[in-house]
Motif scaffolding. Sequence first.
Motif, PDB file in Angstrom:
ATOM      1  N   ALA A   1      -3.071 -11.080   3.077  1.00 57.51           N
ATOM      2  CA  ALA A   1      -3.541 -10.882   1.705  1.00 57.51           C
ATOM      3  C   ALA A   1      -2.521 -10.186   0.808  1.00 57.51           C
ATOM      4  O   ALA A   1      -2.833  -9.900  -0.361  1.00 57.51           O
ATOM      5  CB  ALA A   1      -4.839 -10.068   1.727  1.00 57.51           C
ATOM      6  N   TYR A   2      -1.316  -9.935   1.309  1.00 56.18           N
ATOM      7  CA  TYR A   2      -0.374  -9.091   0.570  1.00 56.18           C
ATOM      8  C   TYR A   2       0.916  -9.822   0.209  1.00 56.18           C
ATOM      9  O   TYR A   2       1.293 -10.808   0.850  1.00 56.18           O
ATOM     10  CB  TYR A   2      -0.068  -7.837   1.392  1.00 56.18           C
ATOM     11  CG  TYR A   2      -1.326  -7.065   1.696  1.00 56.18           C
ATOM     12  CD1 TYR A   2      -1.911  -6.254   0.732  1.00 56.18           C
ATOM     13  CD2 TYR A   2      -1.965  -7.204   2.918  1.00 56.18           C
ATOM     14  CE1 TYR A   2      -3.086  -5.578   0.983  1.00 56.18           C
ATOM     15  CE2 TYR A   2      -3.142  -6.524   3.187  1.00 56.18           C
ATOM     16  CZ  TYR A   2      -3.704  -5.715   2.220  1.00 56.18           C
ATOM     17  OH  TYR A   2      -4.877  -5.057   2.468  1.00 56.18           O
ATOM     18  N   ILE A   3       1.597  -9.321  -0.809  1.00 54.78           N
ATOM     19  CA  ILE A   3       2.850  -9.927  -1.264  1.00 54.78           C
ATOM     20  C   ILE A   3       4.028  -9.506  -0.394  1.00 54.78           C
ATOM     21  O   ILE A   3       5.160  -9.922  -0.648  1.00 54.78           O
ATOM     22  CB  ILE A   3       3.129  -9.557  -2.734  1.00 54.78           C
ATOM     23  CG1 ILE A   3       3.203  -8.028  -2.913  1.00 54.78           C
ATOM     24  CG2 ILE A   3       2.076 -10.164  -3.647  1.00 54.78           C
ATOM     25  CD1 ILE A   3       3.638  -7.597  -4.294  1.00 54.78           C
TER      26      ILE A   3
ATOM     27  N   GLN B   1       5.898  -4.214  -5.781  1.00 57.27           N
ATOM     28  CA  GLN B   1       6.405  -5.082  -6.833  1.00 57.27           C
ATOM     29  C   GLN B   1       5.551  -4.924  -8.077  1.00 57.27           C
ATOM     30  O   GLN B   1       4.490  -4.284  -8.052  1.00 57.27           O
ATOM     31  CB  GLN B   1       6.415  -6.551  -6.361  1.00 57.27           C
ATOM     32  CG  GLN B   1       7.322  -6.789  -5.157  1.00 57.27           C
ATOM     33  CD  GLN B   1       7.336  -8.240  -4.727  1.00 57.27           C
ATOM     34  OE1 GLN B   1       7.337  -9.136  -5.565  1.00 57.27           O
ATOM     35  NE2 GLN B   1       7.347  -8.477  -3.422  1.00 57.27           N
ATOM     36  N   ALA B   2       6.039  -5.513  -9.175  1.00 54.26           N
ATOM     37  CA  ALA B   2       5.347  -5.338 -10.454  1.00 54.26           C
ATOM     38  C   ALA B   2       3.950  -5.937 -10.421  1.00 54.26           C
ATOM     39  O   ALA B   2       3.020  -5.404 -11.042  1.00 54.26           O
ATOM     40  CB  ALA B   2       6.173  -5.971 -11.572  1.00 54.26           C
ATOM     41  N   GLN B   3       3.783  -7.044  -9.691  1.00 52.12           N
ATOM     42  CA  GLN B   3       2.480  -7.702  -9.627  1.00 52.12           C
ATOM     43  C   GLN B   3       2.108  -7.970  -8.170  1.00 52.12           C
ATOM     44  O   GLN B   3       2.966  -8.275  -7.341  1.00 52.12           O
ATOM     45  CB  GLN B   3       2.505  -9.012 -10.409  1.00 52.12           C
ATOM     46  CG  GLN B   3       2.720  -8.839 -11.907  1.00 52.12           C
ATOM     47  CD  GLN B   3       2.679 -10.157 -12.648  1.00 52.12           C
ATOM     48  OE1 GLN B   3       2.864 -11.209 -12.058  1.00 52.12           O
ATOM     49  NE2 GLN B   3       2.420 -10.104 -13.951  1.00 52.12           N
ATOM     50  N   GLY B   4       0.824  -7.849  -7.871  1.00 50.45           N
ATOM     51  CA  GLY B   4       0.340  -8.127  -6.522  1.00 50.45           C
ATOM     52  C   GLY B   4       0.266  -6.867  -5.672  1.00 50.45           C
ATOM     53  O   GLY B   4       0.934  -5.869  -5.934  1.00 50.45           O
ATOM     54  N   ALA B   5      -0.579  -6.926  -4.653  1.00 50.27           N
ATOM     55  CA  ALA B   5      -0.782  -5.781  -3.761  1.00 50.27           C
ATOM     56  C   ALA B   5       0.224  -5.823  -2.615  1.00 50.27           C
ATOM     57  O   ALA B   5       0.384  -6.846  -1.946  1.00 50.27           O
ATOM     58  CB  ALA B   5      -2.198  -5.809  -3.198  1.00 50.27           C
ATOM     59  N   SER B   6       0.908  -4.712  -2.392  1.00 47.29           N
ATOM     60  CA  SER B   6       1.866  -4.601  -1.298  1.00 47.29           C
ATOM     61  C   SER B   6       1.410  -3.519  -0.325  1.00 47.29           C
ATOM     62  O   SER B   6       0.624  -2.628  -0.675  1.00 47.29           O
ATOM     63  CB  SER B   6       3.260  -4.262  -1.822  1.00 47.29           C
ATOM     64  OG  SER B   6       3.302  -2.932  -2.307  1.00 47.29           O
ATOM     65  N   ILE B   7       1.932  -3.582   0.896  1.00 52.41           N
ATOM     66  CA  ILE B   7       1.610  -2.563   1.900  1.00 52.41           C
ATOM     67  C   ILE B   7       2.140  -1.203   1.467  1.00 52.41           C
ATOM     68  O   ILE B   7       1.432  -0.187   1.556  1.00 52.41           O
ATOM     69  CB  ILE B   7       2.210  -2.948   3.272  1.00 52.41           C
ATOM     70  CG1 ILE B   7       1.808  -4.380   3.666  1.00 52.41           C
ATOM     71  CG2 ILE B   7       1.776  -1.950   4.333  1.00 52.41           C
ATOM     72  CD1 ILE B   7       0.344  -4.596   3.835  1.00 52.41           C
TER      73      ILE B   7
END
Length: 244
Positions: free
Chosen positions: A14-16, A21-27
């Motif tokens: 489910a992660y980028i 990063q500027a957009q999206g969910a990261s760990i």
Amino acid sequence: MNTIRLTIAYDGTAYIGWQRQAQGASIQQLIEGALAQILGETVVLHSSGRTDSGVHALGMVAHFRTERNLPLAAYREGVNRLLPRDVAVQEALEAPADFHARFSARGKWYRYALYQGVVCSPLLDRTAWHLRGALDWTAMEEGARLFVGTHDFAAFRSSGCEAKGTVREIYAVDLVREGELLYINVRGSGFLRNMVRVMVGTLVEIGMGKRPAGDIGRLLEGGDRCQAGRTAPSRGLCLMEVWY
């Protein structure tokens, strides 16, 4: 100033990817946010590397520094209470002041999972590349042995790789069969972006009879990414362990 080392596991579906990063969910973003709530201050996590969107981990290592003196349980149990179920801190340790999750690392182990069942498995869809048809396992093992050693892996990286040098040392490439699951374990000093996935994609083409095993040597010498195999899907890749 305290240096805290975390070992982190996650399902990357489910992660980028790892990196904020500027957009999206990261760990990284998720764990930094949880740490900020625990510590009451902003911290920056430095990881042993970056995993791309959809890639998983059982042994990602990261560190941060803080002046707060909290019990280590706060960085595991406390943080995990604030994380979604597909991300978890497995271990929190105090580390020496000069420890760095990336620059102190001696090597990494990645595992790629291939599933060869006749029908796609719903339980493996997020963590394995489903391939139909037989693979020539002997030819793949022959090709895998050619990766071992110190080589220029320019042909086995993505076009977006920003690494200045492309020489890496691979300690071992082992193929393991467990029923309908085939694992390709790659251990090395370090990796270029998408390097393991391109290695796997090339080995799969060897297994399908689309190229000879000896092609690996030609690709290592030639350095042309266009001549190597496809980039294997991200869902089959997992960072298993980082060594220090």
